[in-house]
Write a protein that holds these residues in place. Structure first.
Motif, PDB file in Angstrom:
ATOM      1  N   ARG A  20      57.477  67.798   7.904  1.00  0.00           N
ATOM      2  CA  ARG A  20      56.567  68.400   8.898  1.00  0.00           C
ATOM      3  C   ARG A  20      55.911  69.659   8.351  1.00  0.00           C
ATOM      4  N   ARG A  21      56.701  70.485   7.697  1.00  0.00           N
ATOM      5  CA  ARG A  21      56.167  71.757   7.188  1.00  0.00           C
ATOM      6  C   ARG A  21      55.176  71.545   6.056  1.00  0.00           C
ATOM      7  N   ALA A  22      55.326  70.432   5.319  1.00  0.00           N
ATOM      8  CA  ALA A  22      54.477  70.207   4.140  1.00  0.00           C
ATOM      9  C   ALA A  22      53.169  69.507   4.471  1.00  0.00           C
ATOM     10  N   ILE A  23      53.035  68.973   5.674  1.00  0.00           N
ATOM     11  CA  ILE A  23      51.835  68.227   6.045  1.00  0.00           C
ATOM     12  C   ILE A  23      50.657  69.183   6.231  1.00  0.00           C
ATOM     13  N   SER A  24      49.462  68.720   5.885  1.00  0.00           N
ATOM     14  CA  SER A  24      48.253  69.529   6.028  1.00  0.00           C
ATOM     15  C   SER A  24      48.088  70.033   7.454  1.00  0.00           C
ATOM     16  N   PRO A  25      47.737  71.300   7.628  1.00  0.00           N
ATOM     17  CA  PRO A  25      47.499  71.830   8.980  1.00  0.00           C
ATOM     18  C   PRO A  25      46.306  71.166   9.669  1.00  0.00           C
ATOM     19  N   THR A  81      55.775  47.144  10.444  1.00  0.00           N
ATOM     20  CA  THR A  81      56.525  48.230  11.059  1.00  0.00           C
ATOM     21  C   THR A  81      55.644  48.935  12.081  1.00  0.00           C
ATOM     22  N   ILE A  82      56.302  49.461  13.110  1.00  0.00           N
ATOM     23  CA  ILE A  82      55.706  50.438  14.013  1.00  0.00           C
ATOM     24  C   ILE A  82      56.492  51.719  13.802  1.00  0.00           C
ATOM     25  N   GLY A  83      55.805  52.827  13.524  1.00  0.00           N
ATOM     26  CA  GLY A  83      56.488  54.076  13.230  1.00  0.00           C
ATOM     27  C   GLY A  83      56.007  55.212  14.100  1.00  0.00           C
ATOM     28  N   ASP A  84      56.767  56.311  14.068  1.00  0.00           N
ATOM     29  CA  ASP A  84      56.361  57.495  14.817  1.00  0.00           C
ATOM     30  C   ASP A  84      55.313  58.264  14.025  1.00  0.00           C
ATOM     31  N   GLU A  85      55.039  59.489  14.419  1.00  0.00           N
ATOM     32  CA  GLU A  85      53.951  60.251  13.789  1.00  0.00           C
ATOM     33  C   GLU A  85      54.210  60.534  12.319  1.00  0.00           C
ATOM     34  N   LEU A  86      55.467  60.486  11.889  1.00  0.00           N
ATOM     35  CA  LEU A  86      55.806  60.741  10.490  1.00  0.00           C
ATOM     36  C   LEU A  86      56.053  59.462   9.709  1.00  0.00           C
ATOM     37  N   GLY A  87      55.968  58.322  10.369  1.00  0.00           N
ATOM     38  CA  GLY A  87      56.190  57.056   9.682  1.00  0.00           C
ATOM     39  C   GLY A  87      57.614  56.564   9.737  1.00  0.00           C
ATOM     40  N   THR A 110      51.621  59.380   1.758  1.00  0.00           N
ATOM     41  CA  THR A 110      50.259  59.510   2.270  1.00  0.00           C
ATOM     42  C   THR A 110      50.090  60.809   3.049  1.00  0.00           C
ATOM     43  N   LEU A 111      51.057  61.141   3.888  1.00  0.00           N
ATOM     44  CA  LEU A 111      50.988  62.393   4.640  1.00  0.00           C
ATOM     45  C   LEU A 111      50.967  63.598   3.707  1.00  0.00           C
ATOM     46  N   LEU A 112      51.726  63.544   2.631  1.00  0.00           N
ATOM     47  CA  LEU A 112      51.812  64.677   1.710  1.00  0.00           C
ATOM     48  C   LEU A 112      50.591  64.813   0.815  1.00  0.00           C
ATOM     49  N   HIS A 113      49.988  63.682   0.424  1.00  0.00           N
ATOM     50  CA  HIS A 113      48.965  63.719  -0.621  1.00  0.00           C
ATOM     51  C   HIS A 113      47.565  63.299  -0.164  1.00  0.00           C
ATOM     52  N   ARG A 114      47.414  62.872   1.064  1.00  0.00           N
ATOM     53  CA  ARG A 114      46.091  62.441   1.536  1.00  0.00           C
ATOM     54  C   ARG A 114      45.632  63.211   2.776  1.00  0.00           C
ATOM     55  N   GLY A 115      46.438  64.145   3.254  1.00  0.00           N
ATOM     56  CA  GLY A 115      46.088  64.860   4.472  1.00  0.00           C
ATOM     57  C   GLY A 115      44.859  65.731   4.337  1.00  0.00           C
ATOM     58  N   ASP A 116      44.697  66.397   3.190  1.00  0.00           N
ATOM     59  CA  ASP A 116      43.529  67.256   2.963  1.00  0.00           C
ATOM     60  C   ASP A 116      42.366  66.485   2.356  1.00  0.00           C
ATOM     61  N   ILE A 148      47.717  56.005  13.821  1.00  0.00           N
ATOM     62  CA  ILE A 148      47.294  55.755  15.202  1.00  0.00           C
ATOM     63  C   ILE A 148      47.187  57.100  15.908  1.00  0.00           C
ATOM     64  N   PHE A 149      45.996  57.412  16.404  1.00  0.00           N
ATOM     65  CA  PHE A 149      45.725  58.693  17.045  1.00  0.00           C
ATOM     66  C   PHE A 149      45.582  58.522  18.554  1.00  0.00           C
ATOM     67  N   HIS A 150      45.986  59.577  19.280  1.00  0.00           N
ATOM     68  CA  HIS A 150      45.759  59.639  20.731  1.00  0.00           C
ATOM     69  C   HIS A 150      45.330  61.063  21.087  1.00  0.00           C
ATOM     70  N   ASP A 151      44.152  61.177  21.680  1.00  0.00           N
ATOM     71  CA  ASP A 151      43.607  62.483  22.057  1.00  0.00           C
ATOM     72  C   ASP A 151      43.599  63.456  20.886  1.00  0.00           C
ATOM     73  N   GLY A 152      43.213  62.952  19.703  1.00  0.00           N
ATOM     74  CA  GLY A 152      43.069  63.805  18.530  1.00  0.00           C
ATOM     75  C   GLY A 152      44.353  64.125  17.804  1.00  0.00           C
ATOM     76  N   ARG A 153      45.473  63.619  18.284  1.00  0.00           N
ATOM     77  CA  ARG A 153      46.748  63.874  17.626  1.00  0.00           C
ATOM     78  C   ARG A 153      47.269  62.591  16.977  1.00  0.00           C
ATOM     79  N   LEU A 154      47.912  62.762  15.824  1.00  0.00           N
ATOM     80  CA  LEU A 154      48.518  61.620  15.131  1.00  0.00           C
ATOM     81  C   LEU A 154      49.755  61.208  15.910  1.00  0.00           C
ATOM     82  N   PHE A 155      49.674  60.045  16.564  1.00  0.00           N
ATOM     83  CA  PHE A 155      50.744  59.588  17.447  1.00  0.00           C
ATOM     84  C   PHE A 155      51.762  58.715  16.721  1.00  0.00           C
TER      85      PHE A 155
END
Length: 504
Positions: A20-25, A81-87, A110-116, A148-155
């Motif tokens: 969580r801390r390492a993901i792009s803001p 798979t169906i995953g949560d916001e972190l996979g 992907t979260l670590l290296h493709r967020g920005d 999968i996004f909901h209201d602008g948030r990664l769900f």
């Protein structure tokens, strides 16, 4: 090869809060607290949980209807798979279960290296067939990952993956017995954006299909996986619209917590101990007659397992798998042996064990090792060792002894065929009749004849007519073989045999 290069493309489980801390803001995540998870009433929990489960079933139906590949339509060599916001995997399909051991790794990467750059946004999807990153056990396992996004948030995330017929390399089907490194095999591709804002990126698709000897078939598989992910997004957001995002997410988190709790309770009821098994791989390349060792010591303390592969031989030739393959070997055996009566929320089940291994070994190979044989070679051998140790553990109590079972098959002997059909078109196929393996004997029962393989619970041998339709082949027979199960107080299940000739 500089050490920094393979390190960037290596994927391992990462502590969730560290991730969580390492993901792009730039990415806004949707999550809930423990009070919301604990506050879901039992009836609503079961309704929503079963709806999430049914989404993966629908994804399977979608892929099978759209794909033209017999590995999907006949053999069921795919999964979801169906995953949560972190996979973290909330629900997985009942198909090739080893693939779920790589999906979350690919999402973490992907979260670590493709967020920005290039960013992760609504309507995007990423293609990946890099087994060091995750997303598959070898390069022919091609995954499509969908945020999968909901209201602008990664769900959450959905993933769809299947084995594809050919992605290049020195030999048809992308398997080469003479490969000494990955550069003789299909090109591994780390996550690349293949759908942007809902639009399929033709330039990326063209670059992907250009490497294949059968691009039409591989292209159908690709669009089928995109379609399956679109269905998952639609269905999950419909569920969110009915029950609200916080409740659905609370159910997703609780599914993993419940799976973890139930497996830990089962482990805690068994005596502590340590069990050992050794298996082997042979013929690391053409002309090689060496034998190479995979070693496992499994230790159970309380409600936790440790799988220690220290002592395994160094990677060699083409009989290797990366970390995802070793993890898959554990899941291949653990799911049916220990979790057969637990919903497969794999994100929770995988909290119950640790892996210890030296990098650069047969079942934890470093880049650029040849790994095309990974699923049916060292990953499969790893699963057999895990099943053997789990059997020894279950044999320690009278209550658990009926669940002891021999391994189903020593390996999966794939027969790859390629050539030109009667109309002059290239074909690449193979014989999946070896899916009709006999199941291993249990302590109180014979093995089931031609029951299949425990690594693909819903796998099947293809219809003879379908193989003859899609390849220029003619079957002389396919039958069960007498005495194929092995003698003993409880014999193994009979396996099948097949005889095939070129048509005409």
């Amino acid at each position: 090869m500089p050490a920094a290069f393979p390190d960037r493309f290596a994927s391992r489980p990462i502590p969730i809060e560290e991730l969580r801390r390492a993901i792009s803001p730039k990415l806004r995540l949707h999550t809930v607290d423990q009070a919301a998870i604990d506050g879901v009433d039992p009836l609503t929990y079961e309704v929503v949980r079963h709806r999430i489960w049914s989404i993966t079933d629908e994804m399977g139906d979608t892929l099978k209807r759209m794909s033209g590949s017999t590995s999907v339509t006949e053999v069921n060599d795919f999964d979801f798979t169906i995953g949560d916001e972190l996979g973290q995997e909330v629900q997985v399909g009942l198909f090739n279960t080893g693939l779920v051991a790589a999906m979350d790794l690919a999402i973490y990467w992907t979260l670590l290296h493709r967020g920005d750059n290039p960013g992760i946004a609504e309507g995007d999807m990423f293609l990946c067939n890099d087994p060091w990153v995750g997303g598959g056990l070898h390069q022919n396992d091609v995954a499509v990952l969908a945020p999968i996004f909901h209201d602008g948030r990664l769900f959450g995330w959905s993933t769809a993956i299947c084995h594809v017929a050919d992605l290049g390399g020195s030999a048809p089907g992308s398997f080469s017995p003479s490969a000494t490194d990955v550069f003789s095999e299909a090109v591994p591709t780390p996550p690349i954006k293949i759908v942007r804002g809902g639009e399929i990126q033709d330039d990326v698709v063209d670059a992907y299909l250009r490497r294949s000897r059968v691009p039409e078939m591989v292209g159908l598989d690709l669009r089928a996986k995109i379609g399956a992910n679109r269905l998952a997004t639609e269905r999950l957001l419909t569920l969110v619209g009915r029950y609200g995002p916080d409740l659905v997410k609370a159910v997703m988190k609780r599914m993993m917590d419940d799976a973890e709790r139930r497996l830990r309770a089962k482990l805690a009821a068994l005596p502590d101990g340590s069990w050992h098994a050794v298996g082997h791989q042979e013929q690391s390349g053409l002309g090689d007659r060496g034998i190479y060792k995979i070693e496992l010591r499994m230790t159970k303390i309380g409600d936790h397992l440790t799988f220690d592969f220290t002592g395994t031989d160094p990677q060699r030739g083409m009989i290797n798998c990366p970390y995802a393959g070793m993890r898959a070997g554990v899941m291949f055996a653990l799911l049916p042996v220990l979790a057969g009566d637990i919903p497969w929320a794999a994100g929770g089940l995988m909290r119950c064990f640790d892996l210890v291994s030296e990098e650069g070994t047969i079942n934890n190979a470093s880049f650029p090792a040849a790994v095309a044989k990974a699923p049916v070679g060292p990953a499969w051998a790893t699963a057999n060792l895990v099943a053997e140790c789990l059997g020894k553990m279950l044999d320690t109590t009278v209550e658990s002894r009926p669940r002891v079972q021999s391994v189903c098959a020593g390996t999966y002997d794939g027969c790859l065929l390629a050539g030109v059909d009667a109309e002059g078109r290239p074909f690449i196929g193979g014989l999946a009749d070896t899916m009709a393996s006999g199941y291993g004997a249990q302590a109180d029962a014979d093995g089931v004849d031609t029951a299949g393989l425990f690594v693909i619970p819903m796998g099947r041998a293809p219809d003879v007519e379908m193989t003859e339709l899609t390849q220029p082949l003619l079957y002389l027979w396919r039958r069960e073989e007498a005495d194929a199960g092995g003698a003993g107080r409880r014999r193994g299940g009979l396996s099948g045999s097949a005889c095939v000739i070129g048509h005409g």
